[in-house]
Write an enzyme that holds these catalytic residues in place. Sequence first.
Site, mmCIF file in Angstrom:
data_model
loop_
_atom_site.group_PDB
_atom_site.id
_atom_site.type_symbol
_atom_site.label_atom_id
_atom_site.label_comp_id
_atom_site.label_asym_id
_atom_site.label_seq_id
_atom_site.Cartn_x
_atom_site.Cartn_y
_atom_site.Cartn_z
ATOM 1 C CB CYS A 37 7.016 56.170 50.161
ATOM 2 S SG CYS A 37 6.734 54.761 49.524
ATOM 3 C CG ASP A 39 6.967 51.829 51.231
ATOM 4 O OD1 ASP A 39 7.648 52.154 52.173
ATOM 5 O OD2 ASP A 39 5.782 51.711 50.998
ATOM 6 C CB CYS A 64 3.162 52.961 54.879
ATOM 7 S SG CYS A 64 2.386 52.647 53.251
ATOM 8 C CB CYS A 107 0.574 51.215 48.705
ATOM 9 S SG CYS A 107 1.259 52.323 49.768
#
Lengths: 128, 176
Positions: A37, A39, A64, A107
Site C-alpha cells: 500500500c 505506507d 491509512c 497495518c
Amino acid sequence: MAYSDKVIDHYKDPRNVGSLDKNEKNTGTGLVGAPECGDVMKLQIQVNPDNNQIVDAKFKTFGCGSAIASSSLATEWVKGKSIDEAMSIKNTEIVEELSLPPVKIHCSVLAEDAIKAAISDYKKRSEG
Amino acid sequence: MISDDIDHFELMGLPQSFEIDSEKLEDLYQNLSLEMHPDFYGTSTKEKKILSEKSSVMLNAAYSTLREPVSRARYLMSILTRGVSLKKDDLPEDFLQEMFSLQESLDEMLESCDQSALCKMNEDLLKRSNLIQSNFASLFKKLETSPENTETLQQLQKHLNTERYLRRLLDRINSK
C-alpha cells in the site's frame, strides 16, 4: 469500509506523534514499510539502560487510518514496558484492540515490525 | 454469458501480455459494452438482465485494469506469481528512509502552500515513475519466453513496490 471507534479515536487524536533524536544515546529507531500500500512508519523508543525499560516512544506514520492507529497504539503499549515485554507484543493483539478488518491486518503487522525494528536498533547501538 | 473465473485478458479477447494494442482495447471495449449493456435487455427475463449487469461490471473492471500500464502490470503480475513465493518487501532501507523524508518535506510544502516546490516534486516523482514503467515491457517480454524466471519476477515486484511508494506521494500532491 467503516473504521472502528478506537481507530477513529487514534486517528483523530494520535498519541506520541513526533520524533526522538536518533543519534541520541539509548534510543532505537525502526523504519518499516508496506509495499502493498506504500505506507511508511517510523517508531522510536528511548530506553533506560539501567533496567531496560522503555521510558518514551514516538511515531510518525504516512499511511491509512488503520496504520496510524496501529502505530499510535503501539507507542502507548510499549511505554513503561521492558524491551523484552515490548518484543513480545503481537500484531493480533493490536488487531483485537482496534477491531481491524482482515484487509487491514497488514497495518498491525507493520506496527509489530516497527516495534521489533526499534528494539533491535537500540540493542545494536547500545552494544556498539 | 461470461464465466466467473475468466481473466481480464480473456474477457477482452486479448493475448495475456503486457504490451497491448490500446486502440484495439478501446474498440473491443466499445463493442462488448454494446453487446452486454443492460439497456438492451429491457424486455428480457429477469435472469438475463442480471447476467447482463454482471457481465457489464466484469467488462468495466477488465477495461479499467488493462488500459492503464501500472494497473495492467500489477494485474499481470498477480497472474504470473500465482503459486510463486517472492520476497514481498524487497526494498533497501535507504529507499524507505528517502520515502519517509520526501513525505516529511511534502508535509511542509503542503502546510506552507509552496506551489513551486510542489510542482517540482510532482515533476521529479513523475519522471521516476515513468523511468520505472519503462522497464515493464522488456521484463514481461523476458517472462514470455521463461515464465519460471523468479529473478525477473522479483525485479518486476521491486519496480512495482517502488512505484507504489512514488504513487502515494503523487496522490498526496494531486489531491490538494
